[in-house]
Design a protein around this motif. Sequence first.
Motif, PDB file in Angstrom:
ATOM      1  N   MET A  89       0.851  -1.205  -0.108  1.00 44.00           N
ATOM      2  CA  MET A  89      -0.051   0.201   0.007  1.00 44.00           C
ATOM      3  C   MET A  89       0.882   1.220  -0.030  1.00 44.00           C
ATOM      4  O   MET A  89       2.056   1.244   0.241  1.00 44.00           O
ATOM      5  CB  MET A  89      -1.033   0.115   1.166  1.00 44.00           C
ATOM      6  N   PRO A  90       0.345   2.402  -0.394  1.00 38.04           N
ATOM      7  CA  PRO A  90       1.158   3.866  -0.437  1.00 38.04           C
ATOM      8  C   PRO A  90       1.130   4.036   0.911  1.00 38.04           C
ATOM      9  O   PRO A  90       0.704   3.455   1.972  1.00 38.04           O
ATOM     10  CB  PRO A  90       0.171   4.469  -1.023  1.00 38.04           C
ATOM     11  N   LYS A  91       2.394   4.610   1.187  1.00 34.95           N
ATOM     12  CA  LYS A  91       2.796   5.573   2.466  1.00 34.95           C
ATOM     13  C   LYS A  91       1.738   6.419   2.952  1.00 34.95           C
ATOM     14  O   LYS A  91       1.677   7.489   2.034  1.00 34.95           O
ATOM     15  CB  LYS A  91       4.402   6.065   2.597  1.00 34.95           C
ATOM     16  N   LYS A 119      -4.248  -6.092   7.896  1.00 35.91           N
ATOM     17  CA  LYS A 119      -5.361  -5.646   8.130  1.00 35.91           C
ATOM     18  C   LYS A 119      -5.283  -4.155   7.505  1.00 35.91           C
ATOM     19  O   LYS A 119      -6.493  -3.748   6.795  1.00 35.91           O
ATOM     20  CB  LYS A 119      -5.679  -5.411   9.599  1.00 35.91           C
ATOM     21  N   LEU A 120      -4.419  -3.385   7.983  1.00 39.30           N
ATOM     22  CA  LEU A 120      -4.601  -2.123   7.134  1.00 39.30           C
ATOM     23  C   LEU A 120      -4.607  -2.093   5.814  1.00 39.30           C
ATOM     24  O   LEU A 120      -5.387  -1.116   5.276  1.00 39.30           O
ATOM     25  CB  LEU A 120      -3.334  -1.063   7.889  1.00 39.30           C
ATOM     26  N   LEU A 132       2.579   1.879  12.810  1.00 31.05           N
ATOM     27  CA  LEU A 132       2.330   2.686  11.644  1.00 31.05           C
ATOM     28  C   LEU A 132       3.576   3.276  11.170  1.00 31.05           C
ATOM     29  O   LEU A 132       3.918   3.268   9.859  1.00 31.05           O
ATOM     30  CB  LEU A 132       1.320   3.538  12.047  1.00 31.05           C
ATOM     31  N   ASN A 133       4.390   3.644  12.246  1.00 35.38           N
ATOM     32  CA  ASN A 133       5.726   4.277  11.517  1.00 35.38           C
ATOM     33  C   ASN A 133       6.528   3.042  10.952  1.00 35.38           C
ATOM     34  O   ASN A 133       7.365   3.455  10.051  1.00 35.38           O
ATOM     35  CB  ASN A 133       6.479   4.826  12.735  1.00 35.38           C
ATOM     36  N   ARG A 134       6.674   1.941  11.655  1.00 29.02           N
ATOM     37  CA  ARG A 134       7.310   0.914  11.175  1.00 29.02           C
ATOM     38  C   ARG A 134       6.747   0.371   9.660  1.00 29.02           C
ATOM     39  O   ARG A 134       7.624   0.083   9.000  1.00 29.02           O
ATOM     40  CB  ARG A 134       7.291  -0.377  12.119  1.00 29.02           C
ATOM     41  N   PHE A 135       5.521   0.587   9.245  1.00 26.64           N
ATOM     42  CA  PHE A 135       5.106   0.541   8.160  1.00 26.64           C
ATOM     43  C   PHE A 135       5.386   1.136   7.281  1.00 26.64           C
ATOM     44  O   PHE A 135       5.074   1.200   6.010  1.00 26.64           O
ATOM     45  CB  PHE A 135       3.541   0.109   8.265  1.00 26.64           C
ATOM     46  N   GLY A 136       6.020   2.485   7.557  1.00 30.14           N
ATOM     47  CA  GLY A 136       6.601   3.632   6.800  1.00 30.14           C
ATOM     48  C   GLY A 136       5.303   4.652   6.602  1.00 30.14           C
ATOM     49  O   GLY A 136       5.744   5.734   5.717  1.00 30.14           O
TER      50      GLY A 136
END
Length: 125
Positions: free
Chosen positions: A3-5, A116-117, A25-29
């Motif tokens: 997914m996009p950041k 999930k996100l 969420l930060n870890r996901f970018g």
Amino acid sequence: MSMPKLHILLVDDKLSMLKIQHGLLNRFGHSVVAVSSASEAITILTNQLQKANFDLVLMDMQMPEIDGLEAARMLRSRGVTTPILALTGNDCDDHRKEAAEAGMNGYLTKPLNETKLSSAWVSIN
């Protein structure tokens, strides 16, 4: 699933959950602004309306004073169109229905994870 950041407004009254979810969420970018009340979120989103700064709002459903459902109704009535995903520990059809009726675009259960996100993001876009 990629997914996009995103620039995300994270709303949760439990500071421990806010910290954990913010870190994930930060870890996901993603870029995250975290607030601990619906009233803060309403102020930020209505002040930023012209700029449309946020790509997504993750809103806890159960908060004191103004819960996530009422906050979503208030935001929609003020013209905020930013996608809002309910964030809750309860996975039941009644809560999903309440979230949709309040103007939320989707529903995520805690604990939050990237899969999930990403699935929720794809379903609202």
